[in-house]
Write a protein that holds these residues in place. Sequence first.
Motif, short mmCIF file in Angstrom:
data_model
loop_
_atom_site.label_atom_id
_atom_site.label_comp_id
_atom_site.label_asym_id
_atom_site.label_seq_id
_atom_site.Cartn_x
_atom_site.Cartn_y
_atom_site.Cartn_z
N ASN A 122 24.40 25.42 47.41
CA ASN A 122 24.27 25.44 45.53
C ASN A 122 23.62 24.96 45.09
OD1 ASN A 122 25.21 23.80 43.67
ND2 ASN A 122 25.34 21.87 44.70
N PRO A 123 23.79 25.81 43.33
CA PRO A 123 22.94 26.38 42.57
C PRO A 123 21.66 25.30 42.20
CG PRO A 123 24.62 27.20 41.95
CD PRO A 123 25.10 26.54 43.39
N LYS A 124 22.74 23.99 42.03
CA LYS A 124 22.20 23.03 41.06
C LYS A 124 21.05 22.43 42.43
CE LYS A 124 26.37 21.85 38.98
NZ LYS A 124 27.29 20.61 39.21
N ASP A 125 21.38 22.48 43.48
CA ASP A 125 20.81 21.47 44.68
C ASP A 125 19.25 22.73 44.47
OD1 ASP A 125 21.29 19.34 45.00
OD2 ASP A 125 22.69 20.24 46.85
N TYR A 269 26.79 23.17 33.50
CA TYR A 269 25.72 24.62 34.46
C TYR A 269 27.58 24.34 34.80
CZ TYR A 269 23.09 26.58 37.71
OH TYR A 269 23.09 27.68 39.28
N ASP A 270 28.32 24.02 35.14
CA ASP A 270 29.94 24.16 36.06
C ASP A 270 30.89 25.01 35.09
OD1 ASP A 270 29.31 22.27 37.32
OD2 ASP A 270 30.72 20.82 36.80
N LYS A 271 30.03 24.69 33.39
CA LYS A 271 30.85 25.93 32.79
C LYS A 271 30.13 27.10 32.85
CE LYS A 271 32.24 25.41 27.85
NZ LYS A 271 31.56 25.99 26.71
N ALA A 272 28.82 27.54 32.55
CA ALA A 272 28.68 28.67 33.19
C ALA A 272 28.98 28.94 33.96
CB ALA A 272 26.28 28.16 33.17
N PHE A 273 28.93 28.17 35.58
CA PHE A 273 29.23 28.80 36.16
C PHE A 273 30.62 29.57 36.60
CE2 PHE A 273 31.31 27.73 40.97
CZ PHE A 273 30.10 28.83 41.67
N GLU A 274 31.80 28.50 35.68
CA GLU A 274 32.90 29.29 36.27
C GLU A 274 33.11 30.74 34.81
OE1 GLU A 274 34.98 28.33 38.68
OE2 GLU A 274 34.57 27.00 38.75
N GLU A 275 33.15 30.51 34.21
CA GLU A 275 32.31 31.90 33.01
C GLU A 275 31.14 33.15 33.96
OE1 GLU A 275 32.21 29.69 29.42
OE2 GLU A 275 30.60 30.70 29.80
N LYS A 276 30.64 33.17 34.65
CA LYS A 276 29.88 33.85 34.84
C LYS A 276 30.20 33.87 36.39
CE LYS A 276 25.81 32.73 32.93
NZ LYS A 276 24.27 32.78 32.15
N MET A 277 30.73 33.47 37.13
CA MET A 277 31.05 33.84 38.82
C MET A 277 32.45 33.39 38.94
SD MET A 277 28.10 34.19 39.71
CE MET A 277 28.45 34.37 41.29
N LYS A 278 33.73 34.22 37.63
CA LYS A 278 34.83 34.53 37.33
C LYS A 278 35.47 35.68 38.31
CE LYS A 278 38.36 34.11 34.16
NZ LYS A 278 38.53 34.47 33.25
N ALA A 283 31.16 32.08 44.97
CA ALA A 283 31.36 31.55 43.48
C ALA A 283 31.97 30.37 44.75
CB ALA A 283 31.25 31.82 42.89
N ASP A 284 33.01 31.23 45.29
CA ASP A 284 33.78 30.36 46.27
C ASP A 284 33.56 29.44 47.25
OD1 ASP A 284 35.89 31.61 44.72
OD2 ASP A 284 36.87 32.63 45.85
N MET A 285 32.68 30.02 48.01
CA MET A 285 32.36 29.52 49.14
C MET A 285 31.44 27.59 48.63
SD MET A 285 30.60 32.74 51.00
CE MET A 285 29.81 31.77 52.90
N VAL A 286 30.61 28.30 47.85
CA VAL A 286 29.57 26.94 47.36
C VAL A 286 30.87 25.45 46.29
CG1 VAL A 286 27.65 28.35 47.64
CG2 VAL A 286 28.49 28.27 45.12
N ARG A 287 31.93 26.55 45.54
CA ARG A 287 32.37 25.89 44.43
C ARG A 287 33.26 23.85 44.57
NH1 ARG A 287 35.37 29.31 43.23
NH2 ARG A 287 34.71 29.48 40.87
N GLU A 288 32.89 24.13 45.74
CA GLU A 288 33.51 22.48 46.66
C GLU A 288 31.94 21.89 46.40
OE1 GLU A 288 33.92 21.64 50.74
OE2 GLU A 288 34.37 23.63 50.60
N TYR A 289 31.02 22.33 46.15
CA TYR A 289 30.12 21.58 45.98
C TYR A 289 28.89 21.16 45.63
CZ TYR A 289 29.69 22.27 51.21
OH TYR A 289 30.12 22.70 52.76
N ILE A 290 29.02 22.13 44.18
CA ILE A 290 28.58 21.73 42.37
C ILE A 290 28.61 20.21 42.33
CG2 ILE A 290 28.10 24.14 43.14
CD1 ILE A 290 29.70 24.49 40.55
#
Length: 290
Positions: A122-125, A269-278, A283-290
């Motif tokens: 998870n990139p936040k961690d 951060y969530d917004k940037a994550f969704e924009e950049k990792m579309k 990204a699907d693997m870590v999404r549930e943890y961010i």
Amino acid sequence: KKSEDCVFEGVRYSTLGLVPDTPRMFHKIKHVELGDSDVILNGYPRSGNHWTFEVIGAILNQDIGNEKDDFLFRLMDFMGDDVESRIHGLPAPRLINSHPWASRLPEIIRQGNVKIVYILRNPKDALASWYRLLKDFISPYGFEGTWEECFELSLTGEIPFGSWFDHVLEMEKFMKEYPDSPVHVVLYEKMKEDPVSEIKKLCDFLDRPNVDVEELALATSFAQMKKKREPIYKQSEKALGREGCHGVMVKGVIGGWREWFTVDQSERYDKAFEEKMKGSKLADMVREYI
Ligand code: A3P
């Protein structure tokens, strides 16, 4: 500190002042020759690289709890000018760990002979952990700003090893462009939740079916590694003049980022994550943890 940082192919690095000419070393890394039995561990800083290194080392050597190699000693990014001879001098099976983006790794990995393990967290961690290390351990070679400044720079990628988004997208691009190159992705959070099955998958990937995975999971748990390995990491920290800092083993938990991110930062951060990792499978693997 900018003067101590260096930029190679658009990415900022920090080599703790240990490498006199960092761009030259990164250039050399691209041309390092590797063999069939070599394994590269790659991941964004603070994603669980030490932990995975410990697990893979024990699997490759079929020897649990006796890892003698120091992570720093096998870190490609710190090997300096003689990176190739340092790697070639390692006893086989050679496990080499590394943080550079996939396109900055030895080009020979495109030929499909070298196994790559990519550690993802998870990139936040990873960011909250990276900030503490940059501030504490790596200073004065890393970052002297506040958490707020580090957060902002993480979005533009102007921190050592660049943007997490680009790091992950580069590995994904490599996997698509070179489907014959074996890459196994380990998710930090899954290793925490179910170390036995994740270690089993690693054993299969590395063709080492006879490892006692339960024993290995126990030997590499946070508590055990803290007991056995932390004194060794502390020695390296002392040698670097960084005694008493937040080093390798900090908390080792899922979701520690909540102590650092404000609600606003988390949403941005969530917004940037969704924009950049579309469209990104990693990204699907870590999404549930961010
Ligand atoms: P925290 O700072 O969140 O505690 P890296 O090895 O890539 O630098 O990553 C370091 C992070 O992995 C730190 O995270 C550290 O505590 C955690 N870590 C190290 N060993 C671990 C283990 N055996 N189990 C779980 N987490 C571990």
